[in-house]
Design an enzyme around this catalytic site. Structure first.
Site, PDB file in Angstrom:
ATOM      1  N   CYS A   9      36.551  38.263  40.772  1.00  0.00           N
ATOM      2  CA  CYS A   9      37.296  37.063  40.221  1.00  0.00           C
ATOM      3  C   CYS A   9      36.440  35.970  40.321  1.00  0.00           C
ATOM      4  O   CYS A   9      35.696  35.331  41.304  1.00  0.00           O
ATOM      5  CB  CYS A   9      38.560  37.025  41.042  1.00  0.00           C
ATOM      6  SG  CYS A   9      39.310  35.278  40.983  1.00  0.00           S
TER       7      CYS A   9
ATOM      8  N   CYS B  49      34.458  54.903  14.884  1.00  0.00           N
ATOM      9  CA  CYS B  49      35.408  55.413  16.240  1.00  0.00           C
ATOM     10  C   CYS B  49      35.402  56.890  16.484  1.00  0.00           C
ATOM     11  O   CYS B  49      35.699  57.769  15.358  1.00  0.00           O
ATOM     12  CB  CYS B  49      36.782  55.045  15.486  1.00  0.00           C
ATOM     13  SG  CYS B  49      38.233  55.493  16.757  1.00  0.00           S
TER      14      CYS B  49
ATOM     15  N   CYS C  55      37.691  32.922  42.443  1.00  0.00           N
ATOM     16  CA  CYS C  55      37.915  33.178  44.006  1.00  0.00           C
ATOM     17  C   CYS C  55      37.005  32.679  44.788  1.00  0.00           C
ATOM     18  O   CYS C  55      37.217  32.044  45.910  1.00  0.00           O
ATOM     19  CB  CYS C  55      38.089  34.570  44.225  1.00  0.00           C
ATOM     20  SG  CYS C  55      39.550  35.609  43.343  1.00  0.00           S
TER      21      CYS C  55
END
Length: 542
Positions: A436, A97, A439
């Site tokens: 999407c 990290c 869609c």
């Protein structure tokens, strides 16, 4: 390499635990943590690797000996460590990290400073990725996480990710919210620390006003509070003090250095004064202070986006304008070279950040604004005046106005009013996003519906890419969103479920708009609409 450095720093942190506790009250004439800190931060991976592996007492062997004293938590001892220590400051990290790596040296610096002050807080570290069970047991859910346990009670760290921020926060949470300075030498030594602070002058450290001062010091998590009963000491810290027997002021390290408190000595008023004045005229936005910017009590925020060399030419302008809006508007600078910081903001406007840009946010309601004129003193000041008095027009993203209209009309932000809200027709609107996954299939069905109803003069189909087009009357939370705007009431669109079949959507439109099969049959049909029946409407093709 980085993981080894983390381990070495943590090992030296453990060595600090052997330092005997000094007096609980800080005396800056005697405290000097520079040697401890210098040793703490002098660890070098190459030196450790080159050190002999025998037991001669130097190099890596010394590191191993000190490591035997560090509180290294794992799945077996994490919960017990919390229970066994009255005060424990824990850093939960992961070796990979980046933010953990950035925080570790600041955590180390804070640990050294607290040790030198005589703090009884114990320090520990936990590799949360390696020991997920231990992480869950003590409340480490992300990286990095700093937690303070006081008699087993967990306090999530909410201060700044800086040495002074950690020191101040820990002292406030462990019963030492105020530092008392009793000599000129201690005041001068405190100033050398180079941090922002609130200074209180009280003839006697007692009474209702002083109690409210201490309450405010405990409640405000970021700014160190100091007190003195000696005006000559107070004047070293805040030269503007005159003949006041009681005084409160804020001292910052920025150009607008001194702020005097003129309110009633009440906890809420003192905290508000500090909260509104603790930021500099222009705050440089970083990954470490982003949460504090978002959570600022100053809800109107003006952002300047520019490369560092461009901002050099703008900084004096921004600072001068900011000076006139202190405590009313927060001014923030974002370096566009830091893409991880700048891009999320600029994408809200559909901007690339290829030139200096000024934007604004009202965090009360999420409204956003864009300075579309040149950035100069006059334009920036007018922009901020209108932002402050609520007359600035919000900014909404929009693609260019399309030149052609197809069977399914393309709507953009700029044409939403004329194409949808002001249209005399019923409007069936599909709000979608190019990425999407659901869609594409829905869009094909909308095109079939448009063909089926193409002969009706009072109904049209439209679609809008809501990921790059905005309008105050269009609220889209997921994609696709299907809305039917009846001609007689455009203020209350009817939302359709995207799970409806083609047949169900056809029946829905006919029922809501009172369209009969006879009306549809009397209009010219396209050759492929053979699936329409008098009773069944469009056959389910899904």
């Amino acid at each position: 390499m980085r993981a080894r450095r983390l381990l070495a720093v943590a090992a030296l942190l453990a060595a600090l635990l052997a330092v005997s506790a000094a007096a609980a009250r800080l005396d800056l004439d005697e405290v000097d943590d520079s040697e401890v800190l210098e040793a703490l931060l002098a660890v070098d991976d190459e030196e450790e690797a080159a050190a002999p592996e025998d037991s001669s007492g130097g190099g890596a062997e010394a590191v191993r000996r000190t490591q035997s004293m560090v509180l290294v938590l794992d799945n077996d001892n994490a919960r017990r460590a919390v229970e066994d220590h009255a005060q424990l400051l824990l850093l939960g990290y992961a070796p990979w990290c980046e933010r953990s790596a950035q925080l570790m040296p600041r955590f180390a610096e804070a640990a050294a400073a607290l040790r030198a002050m005589g703090s009884a807080v114990a320090f520990a570290k936990l590799d949360g990725e390696r020991f997920p069970k231990a992480a869950a047991a003590v409340g480490v859910s992300g990286f990095p996480t700093v937690l303070l346990f006081v008699n087993g009670t967990e306090h999530t760290y909410t201060g700044l990710h800086t040495k002074d921020g950690i020191v101040t926060w820990v002292r406030k949470k462990t019963g030492a919210p105020v530092i008392t300075l009793q000599s000129k030498d201690s005041a001068e030594a405190f100033l050398k620390k180079g941090q922002s602070f609130a200074i209180g002058l009280f003839k006697n450290y007692e009474g209702a006003d002083h109690e409210e001062f201490v309450k405010a010091a405990t409640a405000e998590n970021e700014v160190q509070f100091v007190e003195t009963n000696d005006r000559s000491v107070a004047k070293i810290l805040f030269p503007g003090i005159a003949s006041e027997e009681q005084f409160l002021g804020l001292v910052k390290t920025e150009p607008e250095k001194f702020e005097k408190f003129d309110g009633a000595f009440e906890e809420k008023a003192i905290v508000q004064f500090v909260e509104l004045n603790k930021f500099p005229l222009v705050t440089v936005f970083t990954d470490l202070n982003s949460a504090k910017v978002y959570g600022s009590p100053i809800k109107l925020q003006v952002f300047t986006f520019a490369e560092a060399y461009d901002f050099e030419d703008l900084e004096s302008i921004v600072q001068e304008v900011a000076r006139g809006f202190k405590t009313k508007i927060m001014f923030i600078y974002v370096d566009t070279a830091e893409e991880n910081l700048a891009k999320p903001f600029l994408s809200l406007y559909g901007l690339e950040g290829d030139k200096p840009t000024v934007t604004a946010f009202d965090t009360n309601d999420g409204s956003k604004y864009l300075l579309e004129a040149d950035i100069n003193m006059k334009n920036l000041k007018e922009f901020c005046l209108r932002l402050a008095d609520g007359t600035l027009t919000p900014y909404f993203r929009s693609e260019q106005v399309p030149q052609e209209k197809g069977l399914v009309e393309k709507v953009v932000g700029r044409t939403f009013d004329s194409s949808v809200l002001e249209s005399p027709h019923h409007v069936f609107l599909e709000a979608y996003a190019p990425w999407c996954v659901d869609c594409e299939a829905i869009s094909k069905n909308i095109e079939k519906l448009a063909k089926h109803f193409s002969g009706l003069d009072n109904l049209k189909f439209a679609r809008i890419d809501a990921s790059v087009n905005e309008h105050p009357k269009l609220k889209v939370n997921n994609y696709p969103t299907l809305l039917l705007y009846p001609a007689g009431d455009k203020t209350n669109p009817i939302k359709l479920s995207k799970k409806l079949s083609l047949k169900d959507m056809t029946r829905f439109i006919k029922e809501k708009l009172d369209i009969s099969d006879v009306e549809i049959r009397e209009k010219p049909q396209t050759p492929d609409i053979e699936t329409v029946g008098a009773a069944d409407g469009v056959k389910d093709e899904l």
